[in-house]
Design a protein around this motif. Structure first.
Motif, PDB file in Angstrom:
ATOM      1  N   SER A   1      41.260  42.356  49.233  1.00 59.34           N
ATOM      2  CA  SER A   1      42.172  41.241  48.988  1.00 59.34           C
ATOM      3  C   SER A   1      43.168  41.094  50.126  1.00 59.34           C
ATOM      4  O   SER A   1      43.278  41.953  51.007  1.00 59.34           O
ATOM      5  N   ILE A   2      43.902  39.978  50.077  1.00 63.11           N
ATOM      6  CA  ILE A   2      44.998  39.745  51.006  1.00 63.11           C
ATOM      7  C   ILE A   2      46.209  40.521  50.503  1.00 63.11           C
ATOM      8  O   ILE A   2      46.588  40.387  49.344  1.00 63.11           O
TER       9      ILE A   2
ATOM     10  N   HIS B   1      42.894  44.043  53.137  1.00 62.72           N
ATOM     11  CA  HIS B   1      42.613  45.465  52.950  1.00 62.72           C
ATOM     12  C   HIS B   1      41.456  45.595  51.977  1.00 62.72           C
ATOM     13  O   HIS B   1      41.221  44.718  51.135  1.00 62.72           O
ATOM     14  N   ASN B   2      40.691  46.693  52.123  1.00 61.82           N
ATOM     15  CA  ASN B   2      39.500  46.852  51.286  1.00 61.82           C
ATOM     16  C   ASN B   2      39.579  48.130  50.461  1.00 61.82           C
ATOM     17  O   ASN B   2      40.547  48.901  50.549  1.00 61.82           O
TER      18      ASN B   2
ATOM     19  N   VAL C   1      38.945  32.169  51.181  1.00 59.07           N
ATOM     20  CA  VAL C   1      39.830  32.516  50.072  1.00 59.07           C
ATOM     21  C   VAL C   1      41.297  32.487  50.494  1.00 59.07           C
ATOM     22  O   VAL C   1      42.154  32.993  49.777  1.00 59.07           O
ATOM     23  N   ALA C   2      41.587  31.891  51.644  1.00 63.72           N
ATOM     24  CA  ALA C   2      42.991  31.675  52.012  1.00 63.72           C
ATOM     25  C   ALA C   2      43.649  30.804  50.942  1.00 63.72           C
ATOM     26  O   ALA C   2      42.984  30.034  50.255  1.00 63.72           O
TER      27      ALA C   2
ATOM     28  N   GLU D   1      33.372  33.921  41.184  1.00 61.83           N
ATOM     29  CA  GLU D   1      34.207  34.193  40.008  1.00 61.83           C
ATOM     30  C   GLU D   1      35.379  35.084  40.369  1.00 61.83           C
ATOM     31  O   GLU D   1      36.490  34.902  39.869  1.00 61.83           O
ATOM     32  N   TRP D   2      35.151  36.066  41.255  1.00 63.42           N
ATOM     33  CA  TRP D   2      36.235  36.960  41.672  1.00 63.42           C
ATOM     34  C   TRP D   2      37.339  36.165  42.369  1.00 63.42           C
ATOM     35  O   TRP D   2      38.522  36.479  42.219  1.00 63.42           O
ATOM     36  N   ASN D   3      36.941  35.179  43.155  1.00 62.01           N
ATOM     37  CA  ASN D   3      37.894  34.504  44.028  1.00 62.01           C
ATOM     38  C   ASN D   3      38.426  33.177  43.493  1.00 62.01           C
ATOM     39  O   ASN D   3      39.545  32.784  43.833  1.00 62.01           O
ATOM     40  N   TYR D   4      37.630  32.466  42.686  1.00 64.65           N
ATOM     41  CA  TYR D   4      38.039  31.140  42.241  1.00 64.65           C
ATOM     42  C   TYR D   4      38.034  30.977  40.720  1.00 64.65           C
ATOM     43  O   TYR D   4      38.454  29.934  40.219  1.00 64.65           O
TER      44      TYR D   4
END
Length: 245
Positions: A2-3, A28-29, A101-102, A211-214
């Motif tokens: 994620s950011i 970072h991961n 995903v910005a 789904e994770w991002n939006y």
């Protein structure tokens, strides 16, 4: 992955590589890896990826794959790559694009999801399988997982027939497509596992990551933008394999 929302401590090696440039952590991961945007007082910005050595993939392989892939698609130019006893790093030139995903694209999910699907299709169409020296086949993924001590259930060895062999991104989550200012796909990043595989291996991960991002409801939109109807059997198999390995 994620950011970062909070300030991140900058490793000494990253400060050295930055050479006095202003640093902002942009990603970072799960492995403790960090990506920084470096902006010097004069000259072009660049990115520094840094993280602990780990067994699944490494930044040396990513650098090699980016150098190969940029013959046909837009990917970051490698400026430097190295490692020490515990960590590795990769320095690349900045591209004039933003992750899908910005924040500005998270609020416009249909535009972003369609761009990711179209970008993945463009990658698959552009990269030549006959010239690719790497695999991301099921057998290779199982071998990689078992080398890391993961016991992969035997059922995954019964693979669906390959629909179309492509050079797969191998981590086709939405954040790894960059968009231009108009929301069109622009470039690809994070190619450390790139190799030949059935295109549904990438499509399963890319559509699942919507789904994770939006949020829910965008999986089929991505596949439609790619140019296919969903293949439920292959999608289920490759999503389960992703989670198992």
């Amino acid at each position: 992955m994620s950011i970062p929302l909070e300030p991140v401590a900058v490793p000494d090696r990253v400060r050295d590589l930055a050479g006095g440039a202003a640093l902002v952590c942009v990603w970072h991961n799960d492995y403790g890896g960090l990506t920084f945007r470096a902006t010097p007082d004069a000259g072009e910005p660049f990115f520094i990826k840094w993280g602990p050595l780990q067994d699944e993939s490494n930044l040396r392989d990513e650098a090699e794959r980016m150098r190969w892939a940029r013959q046909w698609i837009r990917v970051p130019i490698v400026l430097e790559q190295g490692s020490d006893a515990e960590h590795e790093w990769l320095v690349t030139a900045a591209l004039d694009g933003e992750s899908a995903v910005a924040p500005q694209w998270e609020t416009r999910p249909e535009l972003a999801v369609r761009a990711v699907g179209e970008g993945l299709r463009a990658l698959h169409d552009a990269l030549p399988t006959e010239e690719c020296p790497w695999e991301w086949s099921v057998a290779t993924r199982i071998e990689n997982a078992e080398r890391r001590g993961i016991r992969v259930p035997d059922r995954f060895r019964d693979t669906p027939p390959i629909d179309r062999l492509v050079v797969s991104h191998a981590d086709a989550c939405c954040p790894n497509t960059l968009l231009d200012a108009d929301g069109r796909w622009f470039a690809h990043v994070d190619l450390g596992l790139m190799g030949t595989a059935d295109r549904w291996a990438d499509l399963a991960v890319a559509s699942m990551s919507t789904e994770w991002n939006y949020g829910p409801g965008w999986e089929d939109t991505l596949i439609e933008a790619y140019g296919l109807e969903p293949d439920r059997e292959r999608l289920a198999y490759y999503r389960d394999l992703w989670n198992a390995t």
